[in-house]
Design a protein around this motif. Structure first.
Motif, PDB file in Angstrom:
ATOM      1  N   PHE A  87       0.836  -1.188   0.000  1.00  0.00           N
ATOM      2  CA  PHE A  87       0.000   0.000   0.000  1.00  0.00           C
ATOM      3  C   PHE A  87       0.872   1.240   0.000  1.00  0.00           C
ATOM      4  O   PHE A  87       1.921   1.272   0.627  1.00  0.00           O
ATOM      5  CB  PHE A  87      -0.904   0.007   1.239  1.00  0.00           C
ATOM      6  N   LYS A  88       0.425   2.252  -0.733  1.00  0.00           N
ATOM      7  CA  LYS A  88       1.102   3.543  -0.732  1.00  0.00           C
ATOM      8  C   LYS A  88       0.168   4.573  -0.110  1.00  0.00           C
ATOM      9  O   LYS A  88      -0.932   4.812  -0.609  1.00  0.00           O
ATOM     10  CB  LYS A  88       1.472   3.963  -2.165  1.00  0.00           C
ATOM     11  N   TYR A  89       0.606   5.160   0.996  1.00  0.00           N
ATOM     12  CA  TYR A  89      -0.172   6.187   1.676  1.00  0.00           C
ATOM     13  C   TYR A  89      -0.174   7.474   0.864  1.00  0.00           C
ATOM     14  O   TYR A  89       0.737   7.695   0.040  1.00  0.00           O
ATOM     15  CB  TYR A  89       0.411   6.467   3.068  1.00  0.00           C
ATOM     16  N   PRO A  90      -1.153   8.346   1.083  1.00  0.00           N
ATOM     17  CA  PRO A  90      -1.194   9.617   0.346  1.00  0.00           C
ATOM     18  C   PRO A  90       0.081  10.463   0.505  1.00  0.00           C
ATOM     19  O   PRO A  90       0.452  11.190  -0.405  1.00  0.00           O
ATOM     20  CB  PRO A  90      -2.406  10.342   0.945  1.00  0.00           C
ATOM     21  N   ASN A  91       0.792  10.314   1.623  1.00  0.00           N
ATOM     22  CA  ASN A  91       2.029  11.090   1.815  1.00  0.00           C
ATOM     23  C   ASN A  91       3.224  10.483   1.093  1.00  0.00           C
ATOM     24  O   ASN A  91       4.328  11.022   1.159  1.00  0.00           O
ATOM     25  CB  ASN A  91       2.341  11.252   3.306  1.00  0.00           C
ATOM     26  N   GLY A  92       3.029   9.326   0.422  1.00  0.00           N
ATOM     27  CA  GLY A  92       4.106   8.692  -0.333  1.00  0.00           C
ATOM     28  C   GLY A  92       4.755   7.511   0.362  1.00  0.00           C
ATOM     29  O   GLY A  92       5.531   6.780  -0.260  1.00  0.00           O
ATOM     30  N   ASP A  93       4.497   7.301   1.642  1.00  0.00           N
ATOM     31  CA  ASP A  93       5.058   6.156   2.353  1.00  0.00           C
ATOM     32  C   ASP A  93       4.526   4.864   1.744  1.00  0.00           C
ATOM     33  O   ASP A  93       3.324   4.732   1.523  1.00  0.00           O
ATOM     34  CB  ASP A  93       4.666   6.176   3.844  1.00  0.00           C
ATOM     35  N   GLU A  94       5.444   3.913   1.496  1.00  0.00           N
ATOM     36  CA  GLU A  94       5.054   2.615   0.947  1.00  0.00           C
ATOM     37  C   GLU A  94       5.289   1.531   1.986  1.00  0.00           C
ATOM     38  O   GLU A  94       6.323   1.515   2.650  1.00  0.00           O
ATOM     39  CB  GLU A  94       5.848   2.301  -0.312  1.00  0.00           C
ATOM     40  N   VAL A  95       4.310   0.616   2.111  1.00  0.00           N
ATOM     41  CA  VAL A  95       4.420  -0.454   3.089  1.00  0.00           C
ATOM     42  C   VAL A  95       3.885  -1.767   2.519  1.00  0.00           C
ATOM     43  O   VAL A  95       3.014  -1.770   1.655  1.00  0.00           O
ATOM     44  CB  VAL A  95       3.644  -0.136   4.394  1.00  0.00           C
ATOM     45  N   GLN A  96       4.449  -2.836   3.014  1.00  0.00           N
ATOM     46  CA  GLN A  96       3.856  -4.162   2.888  1.00  0.00           C
ATOM     47  C   GLN A  96       3.552  -4.577   4.311  1.00  0.00           C
ATOM     48  O   GLN A  96       4.466  -4.721   5.134  1.00  0.00           O
ATOM     49  CB  GLN A  96       4.795  -5.165   2.240  1.00  0.00           C
ATOM     50  N   CYS A  97       2.284  -4.731   4.615  1.00  0.00           N
ATOM     51  CA  CYS A  97       1.872  -5.052   5.982  1.00  0.00           C
ATOM     52  C   CYS A  97       1.673  -6.547   6.150  1.00  0.00           C
ATOM     53  O   CYS A  97       0.964  -7.175   5.366  1.00  0.00           O
ATOM     54  CB  CYS A  97       0.568  -4.335   6.333  1.00  0.00           C
ATOM     55  N   ILE A  98       2.302  -7.089   7.176  1.00  0.00           N
ATOM     56  CA  ILE A  98       2.020  -8.448   7.611  1.00  0.00           C
ATOM     57  C   ILE A  98       1.071  -8.289   8.795  1.00  0.00           C
ATOM     58  O   ILE A  98       1.474  -7.862   9.872  1.00  0.00           O
ATOM     59  CB  ILE A  98       3.298  -9.186   8.009  1.00  0.00           C
ATOM     60  N   THR A  99      -0.196  -8.567   8.546  1.00  0.00           N
ATOM     61  CA  THR A  99      -1.236  -8.287   9.532  1.00  0.00           C
ATOM     62  C   THR A  99      -1.775  -9.562  10.145  1.00  0.00           C
ATOM     63  O   THR A  99      -2.267 -10.442   9.439  1.00  0.00           O
ATOM     64  CB  THR A  99      -2.388  -7.495   8.890  1.00  0.00           C
ATOM     65  N   ASN A 100      -1.680  -9.640  11.467  1.00  0.00           N
ATOM     66  CA  ASN A 100      -2.304 -10.707  12.239  1.00  0.00           C
ATOM     67  C   ASN A 100      -3.690 -10.214  12.606  1.00  0.00           C
ATOM     68  O   ASN A 100      -3.834  -9.220  13.332  1.00  0.00           O
ATOM     69  CB  ASN A 100      -1.490 -10.994  13.496  1.00  0.00           C
ATOM     70  N   PHE A 101      -4.710 -10.885  12.077  1.00  0.00           N
ATOM     71  CA  PHE A 101      -6.092 -10.448  12.235  1.00  0.00           C
ATOM     72  C   PHE A 101      -6.829 -11.413  13.150  1.00  0.00           C
ATOM     73  O   PHE A 101      -6.952 -12.599  12.854  1.00  0.00           O
ATOM     74  CB  PHE A 101      -6.763 -10.375  10.864  1.00  0.00           C
ATOM     75  N   PHE A 102      -7.312 -10.881  14.275  1.00  0.00           N
ATOM     76  CA  PHE A 102      -7.915 -11.680  15.328  1.00  0.00           C
ATOM     77  C   PHE A 102      -9.406 -11.402  15.476  1.00  0.00           C
ATOM     78  O   PHE A 102      -9.849 -10.269  15.293  1.00  0.00           O
ATOM     79  CB  PHE A 102      -7.278 -11.346  16.684  1.00  0.00           C
ATOM     80  N   LEU A 103     -10.141 -12.430  15.865  1.00  0.00           N
ATOM     81  CA  LEU A 103     -11.462 -12.237  16.438  1.00  0.00           C
ATOM     82  C   LEU A 103     -11.208 -11.928  17.902  1.00  0.00           C
ATOM     83  O   LEU A 103     -10.407 -12.605  18.557  1.00  0.00           O
ATOM     84  CB  LEU A 103     -12.297 -13.511  16.291  1.00  0.00           C
ATOM     85  N   VAL A 104     -11.856 -10.871  18.429  1.00  0.00           N
ATOM     86  CA  VAL A 104     -11.591 -10.447  19.800  1.00  0.00           C
ATOM     87  C   VAL A 104     -12.892 -10.363  20.599  1.00  0.00           C
ATOM     88  O   VAL A 104     -13.977 -10.311  20.025  1.00  0.00           O
ATOM     89  CB  VAL A 104     -10.874  -9.072  19.841  1.00  0.00           C
ATOM     90  N   ARG A 105     -12.726 -10.339  21.914  1.00  0.00           N
ATOM     91  CA  ARG A 105     -13.862 -10.089  22.799  1.00  0.00           C
ATOM     92  C   ARG A 105     -13.521  -8.912  23.685  1.00  0.00           C
ATOM     93  O   ARG A 105     -12.363  -8.693  24.040  1.00  0.00           O
ATOM     94  CB  ARG A 105     -14.215 -11.315  23.624  1.00  0.00           C
ATOM     95  N   LYS A 106     -14.537  -8.155  24.021  1.00  0.00           N
ATOM     96  CA  LYS A 106     -14.372  -6.983  24.880  1.00  0.00           C
ATOM     97  C   LYS A 106     -14.179  -7.441  26.316  1.00  0.00           C
ATOM     98  O   LYS A 106     -14.919  -8.291  26.806  1.00  0.00           O
ATOM     99  CB  LYS A 106     -15.598  -6.078  24.764  1.00  0.00           C
ATOM    100  N   THR A 107     -13.192  -6.828  27.002  1.00  0.00           N
ATOM    101  CA  THR A 107     -12.960  -7.132  28.417  1.00  0.00           C
ATOM    102  C   THR A 107     -13.129  -5.900  29.300  1.00  0.00           C
ATOM    103  O   THR A 107     -13.101  -6.005  30.515  1.00  0.00           O
ATOM    104  CB  THR A 107     -11.550  -7.715  28.634  1.00  0.00           C
ATOM    105  N   GLY A 108     -13.299  -4.717  28.682  1.00  0.00           N
ATOM    106  CA  GLY A 108     -13.467  -3.504  29.466  1.00  0.00           C
ATOM    107  C   GLY A 108     -13.389  -2.271  28.590  1.00  0.00           C
ATOM    108  O   GLY A 108     -13.330  -2.358  27.361  1.00  0.00           O
ATOM    109  N   GLY A 109     -13.386  -1.122  29.243  1.00  0.00           N
ATOM    110  CA  GLY A 109     -13.283   0.144  28.529  1.00  0.00           C
ATOM    111  C   GLY A 109     -14.634   0.638  28.035  1.00  0.00           C
ATOM    112  O   GLY A 109     -15.657  -0.018  28.194  1.00  0.00           O
ATOM    113  N   GLN A 110     -14.600   1.798  27.416  1.00  0.00           N
ATOM    114  CA  GLN A 110     -15.787   2.446  26.834  1.00  0.00           C
ATOM    115  C   GLN A 110     -15.426   2.918  25.429  1.00  0.00           C
ATOM    116  O   GLN A 110     -14.309   3.391  25.209  1.00  0.00           O
ATOM    117  CB  GLN A 110     -16.189   3.671  27.667  1.00  0.00           C
ATOM    118  N   LEU A 111     -16.388   2.819  24.517  1.00  0.00           N
ATOM    119  CA  LEU A 111     -16.159   3.352  23.172  1.00  0.00           C
ATOM    120  C   LEU A 111     -15.808   4.830  23.276  1.00  0.00           C
ATOM    121  O   LEU A 111     -16.428   5.572  24.059  1.00  0.00           O
ATOM    122  CB  LEU A 111     -17.404   3.198  22.302  1.00  0.00           C
ATOM    123  N   LEU A 112     -14.827   5.249  22.508  1.00  0.00           N
ATOM    124  CA  LEU A 112     -14.456   6.662  22.476  1.00  0.00           C
ATOM    125  C   LEU A 112     -15.679   7.502  22.131  1.00  0.00           C
ATOM    126  O   LEU A 112     -16.460   7.136  21.247  1.00  0.00           O
ATOM    127  CB  LEU A 112     -13.375   6.909  21.430  1.00  0.00           C
TER     128      LEU A 112
END
Length: 154
Positions: A87-112
């Motif tokens: 992916f190339k960001y609008p500012n010109g930065d180029e990346v190849q992301c190795i993304t670990n994608f998880f199913l998660v469960r909420k344990t606390g906090g509040q939505l921003l």
């Protein structure tokens, strides 16, 4: 070491980098998925982000999810590792992301309830009515959630 990515960018400029990321899919009771609208972009993604030097991938997931959404989460299952997306960001930065994608469960906090540097909105979406995504990898992540839910029904 905080702000590892910015330090790298100061050294290499916009040259392509291979970076590790972690993201999560949080489902509500109706199996709607929580998505983050990126500040100033009018597009959406799963909460998550780049690993900092010295972090473990689950630590990255928890930290980034909290920063992006305000919620504390725990991983339930690794849904997929995405490793071929560049992916190339609008500012010109180029990346190849190795993304670990998880199913998660909420344990606390509040939505921003306010805008941050990275998040302008958070909403739960039905998987049949998703908004425009930030990039192709986010689309593939949504499909991974759909596929997982279809497998658990059969």
């Amino acid at each position: 070491m905080a702000d590892y990515i910015h330090e790298l960018r100061e050294l290499v400029g916009h040259r392509p980098l291979i970076l590790n990321t972690a993201s999560g899919a949080l489902l509500d009771e109706q199996n709607r998925v929580l998505l983050q609208e990126r500040t100033g972009k009018n597009d959406w993604c799963f909460p998550g982000g780049y690993m900092e030097y010295g972090e473990r991938i689950v630590e990255t997931l928890k930290r980034e999810f909290k920063e992006d959404s305000g919620l504390d989460v725990e991983p339930i299952r690794l849904l997929h590792v995405f490793d071929g997306d560049c992916f190339k960001y609008p500012n010109g930065d180029e990346v190849q992301c190795i993304t670990n994608f998880f199913l998660v469960r909420k344990t606390g906090g509040q939505l921003l309830d306010h805008q941050t540097d990275e998040t302008s909105d958070l909403r739960y979406f039905p998987l049949t009515d998703l908004p425009p995504f930030f990039n192709h990898q986010s689309e593939k992540m949504a499909q991974a959630v759909i596929d997982y839910l279809a497998q658990t029904k059969s």
